[in-house]
Write a protein that holds these residues in place. Structure first.
Motif, short mmCIF file in Angstrom:
data_model
loop_
_atom_site.label_atom_id
_atom_site.label_comp_id
_atom_site.label_asym_id
_atom_site.label_seq_id
_atom_site.Cartn_x
_atom_site.Cartn_y
_atom_site.Cartn_z
N ARG A 57 -82.54 -6.08 44.19
CA ARG A 57 -82.15 -6.77 42.96
C ARG A 57 -81.32 -8.00 43.30
O ARG A 57 -80.49 -7.97 44.22
CB ARG A 57 -81.34 -5.82 42.07
N VAL A 58 -81.54 -9.06 42.54
CA VAL A 58 -80.68 -10.25 42.59
C VAL A 58 -80.11 -10.46 41.19
O VAL A 58 -80.87 -10.54 40.21
CB VAL A 58 -81.46 -11.50 43.02
N LEU A 59 -78.81 -10.52 41.09
CA LEU A 59 -78.16 -10.93 39.85
C LEU A 59 -77.86 -12.41 39.98
O LEU A 59 -77.06 -12.82 40.82
CB LEU A 59 -76.87 -10.13 39.61
N LEU A 60 -78.52 -13.21 39.15
CA LEU A 60 -78.35 -14.67 39.20
C LEU A 60 -77.44 -15.10 38.05
O LEU A 60 -77.80 -14.93 36.89
CB LEU A 60 -79.71 -15.36 39.10
N THR A 61 -76.27 -15.63 38.39
CA THR A 61 -75.37 -16.06 37.33
C THR A 61 -75.87 -17.33 36.65
O THR A 61 -75.68 -17.51 35.45
CB THR A 61 -73.94 -16.29 37.86
N HIS A 144 -75.85 -19.54 31.41
CA HIS A 144 -74.99 -18.93 32.43
C HIS A 144 -74.66 -17.51 32.00
O HIS A 144 -74.37 -17.24 30.84
CB HIS A 144 -73.71 -19.77 32.59
N THR A 145 -74.69 -16.58 32.96
CA THR A 145 -74.46 -15.18 32.66
C THR A 145 -73.46 -14.59 33.64
O THR A 145 -73.59 -14.77 34.86
CB THR A 145 -75.78 -14.38 32.75
N ALA A 146 -72.44 -13.92 33.10
CA ALA A 146 -71.50 -13.16 33.93
C ALA A 146 -71.92 -11.69 33.87
O ALA A 146 -72.49 -11.23 32.88
CB ALA A 146 -70.08 -13.33 33.42
#
Length: 226
Positions: A57-61, A144-146
């Protein structure tokens, strides 16, 4: 060499921005540096005891060259989670707007990045990904996502804020689509996110204790000047 921030979170020191590795329900990479950072990411993962192929998984901010650049150069089959606008940029389904100063810069810098052959899944505000909850924090980029994990006590803040001398500061105007939106997002996140000890941001040193208090202090300062 990676810096271990908690039992489950490491900081990768890359050329222009931080990336992070999280041992969540699956091995997770958070953002991915510039196109020139692929080797450093591989080496950092190896020091943690992971191969690149272990990352699921990659969490992309957000979409910026210094956060997505190595994704097309890593030999893995991870699923990328990102906000809708930023995810569409990463997938090559749309282009940054030339009408915005940040968008124009993204359009230019994006010439250095390749479109990764990875599945990109859109996350909306409140969605869960592993132990993390996604928070829509527009301003630096439109989606943009935190990501905040109450279980791990960690917030992944991307470029919503920067760190200087142990304090958080808003993303500056020249790097953001909309600085008013940045400030609103900071206040909103401080109000809605559960408490977290560790605050991880793209630029500056992570805050390893009192992270939510530091974000609340910044939100209060913004409120006083609004």
């Amino acid at each position: 060499m990676p810096t271990r921030l908690t039992d489950d979170v490491w900081q990768l020191h890359l050329r222009a921005a931080n990336a992070f590795v999280v041992r969540d329900d699956v091995p997770t990479l958070v953002d991915a540096g510039t196109p020139f950072d692929a080797g450093a990411i591989r080496d950092g993962l190896a020091e943690i005891g992971l191969a690149v192929g272990d990352v699921e998984r990659v969490l992309l901010t957000h979409y910026d060259l210094d956060h997505v650049g190595a994704l097309g150069k890593l030999d893995f089959d991870a699923t990328v989670y990102a906000g809708a606008f930023d995810g569409a940029l990463l997938a090559g389904d749309r282009k940054p707007p030339l009408s915005n100063h940040k968008g124009a810069f993204q359009r230019l810098s994006g010439l250095l990045a390749s479109t990764p052959d990875l599945e990109v899944r859109t996350v909306a505000d409140g969605d869960g990904v592993g132990s993390f909850t996604a928070y829509h924090t527009p301003g630096h980029t439109p989606d943009h996502t935190a990501f905040v994990s109450e279980d791990l006590g960690v917030a992944l803040l991307g470029d919503l804020v920067t760190e200087a001398d142990g304090k958080l500061e808003p993303s500056p105007w020249y790097l953001s689509y909309d600085t008013d939106a940045v400030n609103r997002s900071i206040v909103d996140l401080a109000e809605r996110a559960p408490p977290f000890a560790v605050a991880c941001m793209g630029h500056g040193d992570p805050i390893t204790s009192g992270g939510s208090a530091a974000l609340s202090d910044l939100a209060q300062a913004i409120g006083r000047t609004a």
